[in-house]
Design a protein around this motif. Sequence first.
Motif, short mmCIF file in Angstrom:
data_model
loop_
_atom_site.label_atom_id
_atom_site.label_comp_id
_atom_site.label_asym_id
_atom_site.label_seq_id
_atom_site.Cartn_x
_atom_site.Cartn_y
_atom_site.Cartn_z
N GLY A 163 -4.10 8.90 0.76
CA GLY A 163 -3.10 8.28 0.40
C GLY A 163 -1.78 8.38 1.30
O GLY A 163 -1.26 7.15 1.95
N LEU A 164 -1.39 9.38 1.26
CA LEU A 164 0.00 9.64 2.20
C LEU A 164 -0.25 9.73 3.74
O LEU A 164 0.63 9.37 4.58
CB LEU A 164 0.42 11.36 1.87
N ALA A 165 -1.37 9.82 4.18
CA ALA A 165 -1.86 9.55 5.62
C ALA A 165 -1.50 8.31 5.85
O ALA A 165 -1.21 7.92 6.86
CB ALA A 165 -3.25 10.06 5.90
N ASN A 166 -2.05 7.39 4.96
CA ASN A 166 -2.04 5.87 5.11
C ASN A 166 -0.46 5.55 5.22
O ASN A 166 0.09 4.91 5.73
CB ASN A 166 -2.48 4.96 4.02
N HIS A 182 1.07 6.55 8.17
CA HIS A 182 0.63 5.68 9.41
C HIS A 182 1.08 4.33 9.50
O HIS A 182 1.77 3.94 10.55
CB HIS A 182 -0.94 5.35 9.25
N ILE A 183 1.49 3.60 8.36
CA ILE A 183 2.15 2.42 8.16
C ILE A 183 3.63 2.68 8.53
O ILE A 183 4.10 1.62 9.22
CB ILE A 183 2.06 2.09 6.68
N VAL A 184 4.31 3.67 8.13
CA VAL A 184 5.76 3.84 8.34
C VAL A 184 5.85 3.96 9.70
O VAL A 184 6.65 3.42 10.49
CB VAL A 184 6.04 5.11 7.46
N LEU A 197 0.69 -1.08 -0.09
CA LEU A 197 -0.08 0.01 -0.09
C LEU A 197 0.72 1.26 -0.01
O LEU A 197 0.57 2.22 -0.64
CB LEU A 197 -1.03 0.14 1.20
N VAL A 198 2.03 1.44 0.66
CA VAL A 198 2.90 2.25 0.95
C VAL A 198 3.47 2.90 -0.50
O VAL A 198 3.39 3.68 -1.08
CB VAL A 198 4.05 2.12 1.90
N TRP A 199 3.90 1.70 -1.29
CA TRP A 199 4.50 1.70 -2.60
C TRP A 199 3.29 2.48 -3.73
O TRP A 199 3.65 2.94 -4.55
CB TRP A 199 5.30 0.66 -3.01
N THR A 200 2.42 1.70 -3.43
CA THR A 200 0.99 2.03 -4.39
C THR A 200 0.75 3.60 -4.20
O THR A 200 0.70 4.22 -5.35
CB THR A 200 -0.12 1.28 -4.07
N ASN A 201 0.83 3.88 -3.07
CA ASN A 201 0.29 5.57 -2.95
C ASN A 201 1.45 6.02 -3.52
O ASN A 201 1.38 7.26 -3.99
CB ASN A 201 0.34 5.53 -1.63
#
Lengths: 405, 153
Positions: free
Chosen positions: A368-371, A374-376, A298-302
């Motif tokens: 997107g960047l919020a995700n 959050h993940i990082v 998801l990180v890379w997709t965004n």
Amino acid sequence: MKKGNKSKVATLHQMTEVTLQDSEENLRNAYHYTRSLIEASLDPLVTINAEGKISDVNLATEKATGFPRKTLIGTDFSDYFTEPEKARIGFQKTFENGSVIDYPLSIRHKSNKIIDVIYNANVYRNEQGKVLGVFAAARDITERNRVKEKRAAELIIANKELAFQNEEKGKRAAELISANKELEAFSYSVSHDLRAPLRHINGYVDLLLSRFYDSLPDKARHYLDNIADSSRQMGTLIDDLLQFSRIGRQETRLVEFDMNTIVHEVLVSIKQDNQERNIEWCIATLPSVYGDKAMFHLVWTNLLSNAVKFTRTREKTIIEINVLDENDVFIFSVHDNGVGFDMQYAQKLFGVFQRLHPIDEFEGTGIGLANVHHIVLRHGGQTWAVGEPDKGATFYFSLPKIKED
Amino acid sequence: MNGLRTILLAENNPKDVELTLEAMTENNLANHIFVVKDGVEALEFLHCEGKYKHRKEGNPALILLDIKMPRMDGIEVLRNIRSDSALKRIPVVVLTSSREEKDLFNTYELGVNAYVLKPVDFKQFIEAVKQIGSFWAVLNELPPERGLVAWEK
């Protein structure tokens, strides 16, 4: 004091070499000396004859019992204890064993006040070795017991406090679980109930347009288009919001994986969706990392779809993916030659539903960047970005290296 | 009958019912649909009980099941169907707004035949209903002695 006792004291002091007068005087001195010692003792001292009658006491005994010496002498010693039977047993034991040590009893003062004591007692004998009685010394342990009791009470209070804290912790945990459940129920409800009316709006707009298109004036068609557009937008918002909340609730499943694999998986679908674009990809060899694979997908997709989106106005797009090896962390970056952004809004980039571009120029909900952030963050890393209007942007995230253990 | 068999639609929301029927109309399937508005009614229908006491017996060729319904939800209906020897072979397709993992997991755990998310876009919705209808009510072969009996509405 009886005569025999005097001679015993004299013997103890080995006064055999002196004259008779000297001896008489010495005897008196010795008696006074011994008596002073006895009276000086802070511990109640008592001698009891073989019949269990008190034959001598010191001042401390008078204080402990509240009775004067002349009252005490000749009376049964056990009368002055809260448990006379136990006192007699102790007396008996002293006779049998020659002594008792630390025998606990409680003296009852004339005023009914109780004094806790421990007794050390020895038999005393005449010169022929016949047991004449018991010499007993008590030690007041009321204070000691009081301290003990106080400590015990304090301990009980501390334990209660601890139990209370534990209970509170348990309650908090239960509250947290129930709050989480509520949140789950909430997003479930959002997922189900919020989509239904949207679907209905879309459905009826569509039916109107397909069944009555010819009889609708242009304005009405235009309005219907806008309704449809808005409801579609809201659908996307709901989906994005749900995804964001799901990331917050999801447990991270940590595994070691090759970052190259994930990036290439993401690239395949991005290239598929942007076949008409002229994009040059410069991708460094990426390391193996430790984290949740699905989340990094998801990180890379965004990050990559953002890079593609914001370079849309460029004739030739260049997107670079790099990695820096910095002590304990890897720093990954995505650089593009797109429209960039003003650094004064940089801190807004990773916020939920934050957008830096008008919706009619670049679509998106700002989730997107919020995700990504959050993940990082959940992986112990950080996110940041550097850019300049019309000069492209670089998005960074750091990730702790695999722990050797 | 033109080779078409009957579909039981368990759906609580009247607008969803109407839109589903509209979609079925576009595919000429609407006349073969029977609608119940919650799980309790669905089971009454399947067991020929209550107000369905007098319906002609026989299982539908397909049950289209919503998950979130009053009184008894779709998961419960599915559990009942799968544990009933007379009903357990009926194909069940969940048609829902929920894309929650737990609903997916639970329905498959209970042996659902398919799980379809109602698309928000109406064109996609029509397409979805059309595919479900033509596959389950036309193409799919049913187990013998089941679902071949139609009933009067």
